[in-house]
Every structure is written in C-alpha cells, then in structure tokens.
Design an enzyme around this catalytic site. Sequence first.
Site, PDB file in Angstrom:
ATOM      1  N   ASP A  21      -9.277   6.582  -2.971  1.00 49.13           N
ATOM      2  CA  ASP A  21      -8.151   6.902  -3.669  1.00 49.13           C
ATOM      3  C   ASP A  21      -8.509   7.382  -5.230  1.00 49.13           C
ATOM      4  O   ASP A  21      -9.669   7.555  -5.639  1.00 49.13           O
ATOM      5  CB  ASP A  21      -7.043   5.619  -3.764  1.00 49.13           C
ATOM      6  CG  ASP A  21      -7.401   4.654  -4.719  1.00 49.13           C
ATOM      7  OD1 ASP A  21      -8.775   4.675  -5.163  1.00 49.13           O
ATOM      8  OD2 ASP A  21      -6.489   3.601  -5.080  1.00 49.13           O
ATOM      9  N   GLU A  41       0.649  -1.342  -0.043  1.00 49.17           N
ATOM     10  CA  GLU A  41       0.013  -0.045  -0.093  1.00 49.17           C
ATOM     11  C   GLU A  41       0.815   1.212  -0.103  1.00 49.17           C
ATOM     12  O   GLU A  41       0.439   2.274  -0.881  1.00 49.17           O
ATOM     13  CB  GLU A  41      -0.838   0.047   1.113  1.00 49.17           C
ATOM     14  CG  GLU A  41      -2.215  -1.054   1.134  1.00 49.17           C
ATOM     15  CD  GLU A  41      -3.100  -0.637   0.049  1.00 49.17           C
ATOM     16  OE1 GLU A  41      -3.361   0.600  -0.423  1.00 49.17           O
ATOM     17  OE2 GLU A  41      -3.560  -1.608  -0.309  1.00 49.17           O
ATOM     18  N   TYR A  68      -6.362   6.751   3.777  1.00 53.10           N
ATOM     19  CA  TYR A  68      -6.610   5.713   3.036  1.00 53.10           C
ATOM     20  C   TYR A  68      -5.834   4.584   3.227  1.00 53.10           C
ATOM     21  O   TYR A  68      -6.560   3.332   3.394  1.00 53.10           O
ATOM     22  CB  TYR A  68      -6.037   6.461   1.823  1.00 53.10           C
ATOM     23  CG  TYR A  68      -5.772   5.151   0.565  1.00 53.10           C
ATOM     24  CD1 TYR A  68      -6.703   4.684  -0.144  1.00 53.10           C
ATOM     25  CD2 TYR A  68      -4.464   4.709   0.493  1.00 53.10           C
ATOM     26  CE1 TYR A  68      -6.601   3.555  -0.915  1.00 53.10           C
ATOM     27  CE2 TYR A  68      -4.211   3.549  -0.332  1.00 53.10           C
ATOM     28  CZ  TYR A  68      -5.284   3.112  -0.995  1.00 53.10           C
ATOM     29  OH  TYR A  68      -4.985   2.096  -1.924  1.00 53.10           O
TER      30      TYR A  68
END
Length: 345
Positions: free
Chosen positions: A143, A45, A125
């Site tokens: 996102d 990520e 996020y």
Amino acid sequence: MPALSADLPDLRAALLAWFDRQGRDLPWRQGPEGQRDPYRAWVAEVLLQQTQVARGLGYYQRFLTAFPTVQALADAPLADVLKAWEGCGYYARARNLHRAAQVIAQQGFPEAYGGWLDLPGVGPYTAAALSSLSLNETRAVNDGNVRRVLARLHAEPQPTPRWVQAQADALLDPARPGAWNEAVMDLGATVCTPRRPQCGDCPLAAWCAARAGGQPAAYPAPKARAAVQEVRAVAVLIGTPQRAVLEQREGALLGGLWGLPAQPYDPARPGAQAQALRDLCARLHATPGDPLGEVTHAMTHRRVIWQVYAATGGPPPADVRGAALSRLDHKALSLAQARADSLFT
C-alpha cells in the site's frame, strides 16, 4: 550501511521489536497473532482503504455496533448498510462488503488468499492483509505506506507496483507475516511519514539508503496528479431540512444513496444554470424559489459545486433522518438550515 540481503535477520528483528513496543493499539488488532477475527479485520481493511486511521476509528465503531457479526451484515437491508457507512465515502466499498458478507454467510470465511480474492471488492492488497492477519499466510502487503518505506530503504525514486511487491515479498518475515505487514504500515504511518520522516526514531535507520543520502523526504518522487474535474449542478430543496424530497442516486460513485434532486450543467454555456433549474423543476412538477446558496465538496479527482435553490410543489417530502446521504447533501441541508435559522435571529 549494511546490505539488506546480508543483514535481513537483524533488519526483521529490529522492525518487529519496534512494533512490539510501539505498534498502534487498534480495536481490530485483538486476538492472537495470525488468528485475528477475520470479520473485524476485514471491515477495518476495507474502511481504511480511503480513510485515515484517526478518522476511521469512529466510523469503524459505528459500523461494528450496527453489524457486530458477518451474519448481521449479510441479513441487513442495503439501505441500512449505506446509512451506517454514511460519511466514509466511496460507497462502492459498502455495497461490496454487503455482497461479500452474503457469500461468507453461506460459505464461511475464506481459508486462503485466493478465497479472499474471490470476494466482491477484495483486491490483492486486502486479500494479502487478511490472509496474513487471520490465517498467518506468508503474503506481503503493498500500500502507500509500504511503498514509501521501501522506496526510502532502497533510495528508489520511482517505485513501480511490481517493484514494491517484489521488495515487500523479499523482506516479509515468514515467521510473523501478519505482524510484519502491520509493522511496515505502522512505520510508514507514524515515523516514515511523507513530509517529515522522523529518522532518529526509525528502527530501520541503519539500513536506509535515503537517510544515508541525506534526503529521505525526496523518496519516492512525487506522483503526477490527475487534473481535478469540476462538476457544477443545481439542486433543489422541496420541504425543509428535516423533511425533504429525496431521490435515490445511481452509478458507481454514490449508487444507493439518497439526496436532493440535482441537475448538472455546463458553466461554459450562457444561461445553462437557469435552464438546468427550469428543467429540474419541470421534471419534478415543482416551482423554483429563492437561491439558498452554494455548497462544494472535493472528491479524489473531482470538485462538485452545487447551487442550491428552494422549490415548492413536486412530490411529497419524506423524513431525511433515516436516509443514507452523501456529505454533499448534508452540506446542502445544513446550508438550508442555517438560512432558516437566520430568519428567526
């Protein structure tokens, strides 16, 4: 076109069925749904925040080979972490990964969204993604891919972050939150693409207001882009492309990396480039030599242009192979190597 709220179970089922058939097979997606390895998912990520998946796969494998566990990352010197991150850009991400790994090594992996959010470098996020993927927590991600999919689904030309989050929260499948988040992101990355959306292949086509209007690529409206700042500097190579004088960078952008000594200058001032070269060599107690050429590197909101010179004297050169260098420095060293090779051909 069915209303989203009235047909939400069918919409969710359609997207998740598509994802189960056609979701991308990525190395960090191993393990049971909602119980992903938090370390592998976290590295992925963070890496993919500013790097496309196709390019990021190689970086991901290289980083995991160097640091296969969070303990290995926590125990490593920062210089080794930056070297393993080399080429990925946005090096604050690597520094934050290292700091957060040291926290996790002491306290264990977070057990909820708030715990992820408390770690260095982890924003809403990333915390939502990781808590849904590794803990099955009902947190919707927001996102660029999610923004585009939802803007088209609702034919919203100006989706604000708050609006996107509200829509993402409303659509999130509470039974499979991690899979849902990955499904929306995969849809945006592979089907609902920015310029040529493949509406005929989209599992959400029946509910898409932008498609019904005949102009799906018009949503969302283009963002106003910030002006690109041009930064000019002189840099000097003392030594060879293999053994050169290096200095450690400071600041948020490239802090902790090593590179050729450089000095910025204002191109609007007459003689500024020559003066910058003299000042830089004086600081290094070196003598300027021949120009080696120009290298350019584009970053998000800036374009850096270096005039690279040879120089003699100064501090003793060191082996550059073990140092973490920016792409700009690699370009400068490659330029010098090409110049050296041309002398023997």
